[in-house]
Design an enzyme around this catalytic site. Structure first.
Site, PDB file in Angstrom:
ATOM      1  N   TYR A 118      -6.424  -9.233  11.419  1.00  0.00           N
ATOM      2  CA  TYR A 118      -5.061  -9.041  11.904  1.00  0.00           C
ATOM      3  C   TYR A 118      -4.899  -9.668  13.278  1.00  0.00           C
ATOM      4  O   TYR A 118      -5.789  -9.581  14.136  1.00  0.00           O
ATOM      5  CB  TYR A 118      -4.726  -7.547  11.985  1.00  0.00           C
ATOM      6  N   ASN A 120     -12.583  -1.298  -0.897  1.00  0.00           N
ATOM      7  CA  ASN A 120     -11.794  -1.922   0.163  1.00  0.00           C
ATOM      8  C   ASN A 120     -12.357  -1.500   1.518  1.00  0.00           C
ATOM      9  O   ASN A 120     -12.618  -0.321   1.743  1.00  0.00           O
ATOM     10  CB  ASN A 120     -10.332  -1.475   0.082  1.00  0.00           C
ATOM     11  N   GLU A 121     -12.530  -2.465   2.389  1.00  0.00           N
ATOM     12  CA  GLU A 121     -13.035  -2.192   3.735  1.00  0.00           C
ATOM     13  C   GLU A 121     -14.190  -1.187   3.693  1.00  0.00           C
ATOM     14  O   GLU A 121     -14.189  -0.165   4.376  1.00  0.00           O
ATOM     15  CB  GLU A 121     -11.911  -1.725   4.660  1.00  0.00           C
ATOM     16  N   GLU A 148       0.843  -1.195   0.000  1.00  0.00           N
ATOM     17  CA  GLU A 148       0.000   0.000   0.000  1.00  0.00           C
ATOM     18  C   GLU A 148       0.877   1.242   0.000  1.00  0.00           C
ATOM     19  O   GLU A 148       2.029   1.218   0.432  1.00  0.00           O
ATOM     20  CB  GLU A 148      -0.890  -0.023   1.256  1.00  0.00           C
ATOM     21  N   GLN A 150       2.298  -6.265   5.368  1.00  0.00           N
ATOM     22  CA  GLN A 150       2.527  -5.886   3.981  1.00  0.00           C
ATOM     23  C   GLN A 150       3.934  -6.261   3.579  1.00  0.00           C
ATOM     24  O   GLN A 150       4.749  -6.604   4.437  1.00  0.00           O
ATOM     25  CB  GLN A 150       2.278  -4.399   3.792  1.00  0.00           C
ATOM     26  N   GLU A 202      -6.038  -9.281   3.498  1.00  0.00           N
ATOM     27  CA  GLU A 202      -5.221  -8.588   4.492  1.00  0.00           C
ATOM     28  C   GLU A 202      -5.158  -9.468   5.726  1.00  0.00           C
ATOM     29  O   GLU A 202      -6.177  -9.760   6.356  1.00  0.00           O
ATOM     30  CB  GLU A 202      -5.789  -7.206   4.853  1.00  0.00           C
TER      31      GLU A 202
END
Length: 517
Positions: free
Chosen positions: A260, A192-193, A45, A366, A317
């Site tokens: 996450y 996204n999200e 990103e 990432q 992610e």
């Protein structure tokens, strides 16, 4: 026979628990589902030093370059055969207007990166630079389109610019930028999200918007578009239910999931990347293992509407998220990478492998200098992290046939709480070699694993090991080789050809890859 084997395995568990043994049963004849290589994808990103400094460097940088792309990073990523790379975000994707990143770099407008530190984005790294990077990496691009602040026409034009091979305003523009032939991008995210930084939408509203945007994000000749819907935040099962019910299956290739591993479980103070106790380590691994529940439950919802599993679960992610390194910009999300993080990566990849019937793509967050990175850079220097070596070991699973793995694990217990000490996955490649990846999460104790190789006849086994003195061990620019892979031979193949047993002694906090042929 199966009932007898189960009885034997259960008996082994009861008798062997005190000896800290695990029992694994593998049946090669049941290897039918392909482990999609795209499970091993990456994510980069416009965030901190992920792109700028990590991949895209100044013209006068004293590193080997192609244009401004640093080739030491490219060559390291080529070695582990990353199958796809997701870009430009993340939260950045829904404030990114792609036409600001094409044409003469000197004429490109600057913008504020409002999500990540309010820094100025000069747009010198845009669509064509990203596509050049993917070409150098020998990998597929996965582009996240701007639904949050962008228009339907803007997204439609981007797909046309990327993929149309006829005469049109966007192909004319692409050719003016020096690109004669279309790129043939397949993977394209519609937002996204969208439940959060991508627009704070309800799932019902997102479904309507997805159907509208996806209608105009077209497939062109020789460029079928694989549209990926913006899926749930961790355990928001309602979001998945609404999307699966409201979006026609033929309109989307996949639905995303973001999760996450937060060491503390709190988005406030997440915990240190390098300074943690065994209790904190245990809690981190417990949170990591929650991925199994998430994939299982989201897959079950998808099965109700898509029993033939045509729609992929795309975990685009994932990774460990700690507090930023002291002394660095907290908005840049720069964190060190320890042996603990390697165990998280190996465990998570085992989970994805074992759910290969539904999980068809995943992207570690990432790639460079941000969150759970494979690579860290400092000026012209570069080091590989413990997580990098997991992907190097596990690349053998890419494209293999999943061997169903039945595992009975002893407990790893800290402060009265327990998790399974051992996890694993297995595959058979096109040459007939079986690859078995085993992880020992116990921070202190070695564990013995007995592998019953049902319906196999192997005469040779080789192994590779990733471990360290402690779970807090890291690679630094001063000592880049603290944590790396070595040969492994602490195993024994015994029994008759019809009833082979592989006994493996796993060191504490270690990852082992065994190849049987």
């Amino acid at each position: 026979m199966k009932k007898q084997l189960l009885t034997i395995l259960m008996g082994c568990l009861v008798l062997g628990a005190s000896a800290q043994k695990a029992v694994v049963s593998l049946d090669a004849s049941q290897a039918k589902t392909e482990i999609d290589p795209n499970i091993y994808g990456m994510f980069s990103e416009h965030l901190g030093r992920g792109i700028y400094g990590g991949i895209w460097v100044p013209k006068d940088a004293k590193v080997k370059k192609e244009g401004r792309i640093r080739m030491d990073v490219v060559e390291a990523l080529r070695k582990i055969q990353i199958p796809n790379l997701r870009w430009p975000g993340g939260c950045f994707a829904d404030e990114y207007h792609w036409m600001d990143g094409i044409g003469d770099p000197a004429q490109r407008p600057k913008m504020i990166n409002t999500n990540w530190g309010g820094v100025t984005e000069d747009n010198s790294f845009g669509t064509n630079e990203f596509m050049q990077l993917c070409h150098l990496l020998h990998t597929q691009p996965y582009i996240s389109g701007n639904m949050g602040s962008g228009t339907v026409q803007e997204m439609s034009n981007w797909v046309e610019y990327l993929n149309f091979d006829g005469e049109s305003p966007m192909t004319k523009l692409r050719k003016q930028d020096g690109v004669d032939k279309p790129y043939g991008v397949q993977f394209f995210g519609i937002g996204n999200e969208s439940w959060g930084c991508g627009g704070n939408m309800t799932p019902e509203y997102y479904v309507d918007q997805f159907r509208r945007y996806a209608t105009f994000a077209r497939s062109y000749q020789n460029a079928p578009l694989k549209r990926i819907a913006s899926g749930a935040n961790s355990d928001d099962y309602h979001w998945t239910e609404v999307l699966m019910k409201g979006i026609p299956l033929g309109m989307m290739w996949g639905i995303s999931l973001h999760y996450y591993t937060i060491p503390t479980g709190s988005w406030g103070k997440k915990g240190s990347a390098t300074d943690f106790t065994e209790a904190e380590y245990f809690n981190t691994m417990k949170n990591c293992l929650h991925m199994e529940d998430l994939v299982t439950k989201h897959s079950a919802i998808m099965d109700k509407y898509d029993p033939q599993k045509k729609v992929a679960l795309v975990v685009d992610e994932w990774g460990v998220w700690t507090d930023a390194e002291p002394g660095t910009n907290p908005s840049f999300l720069y964190q060190q990478n320890s042996m603990r993080d390697a165990l998280i990566a190996a465990t998570t990849l085992n989970i994805f492998n074992n759910h290969a019937d539904r999980v068809k793509m995943a992207n570690l967050a990432q790639t460079v200098n941000v969150l759970q990175s494979l690579i860290l850079t400092k000026g012209d220097e570069m080091i590989l992290t413990p997580t990098y070596y997991v992907f190097e070991m596990y690349k053998k699973h890419q494209g293999g046939k999943l061997v169903p793995l039945h595992l009975i694990s002893p407990a790893y217990t800290v402060d009265g709480k327990s998790i399974d000490a051992i996890n694993g996955s297995a595959s058979i490649d096109k040459a007939g070699v079986m690859h078995i990846s085993l992880v020992n999460l116990d921070a202190e104790k070695a564990r013995t694993v007995t592998v019953d190789l049902t319906n196999t006849k192997y005469g040779k086994v080789s192994g590779e090991l990733l471990d360290a003195k402690t779970v807090t061990a890291i690679n630094t620019f001063e000592q880049p080789g603290n944590v790396k892979t070595t040969g492994f031979a602490d195993y024994k193949l015994s029994g008759s050809p019809e009833n082979q047993i592989l006994t493996v002694n796993l060191p504490a906090h270690s990852v082992v890859m065994l190849d049987a042929q």
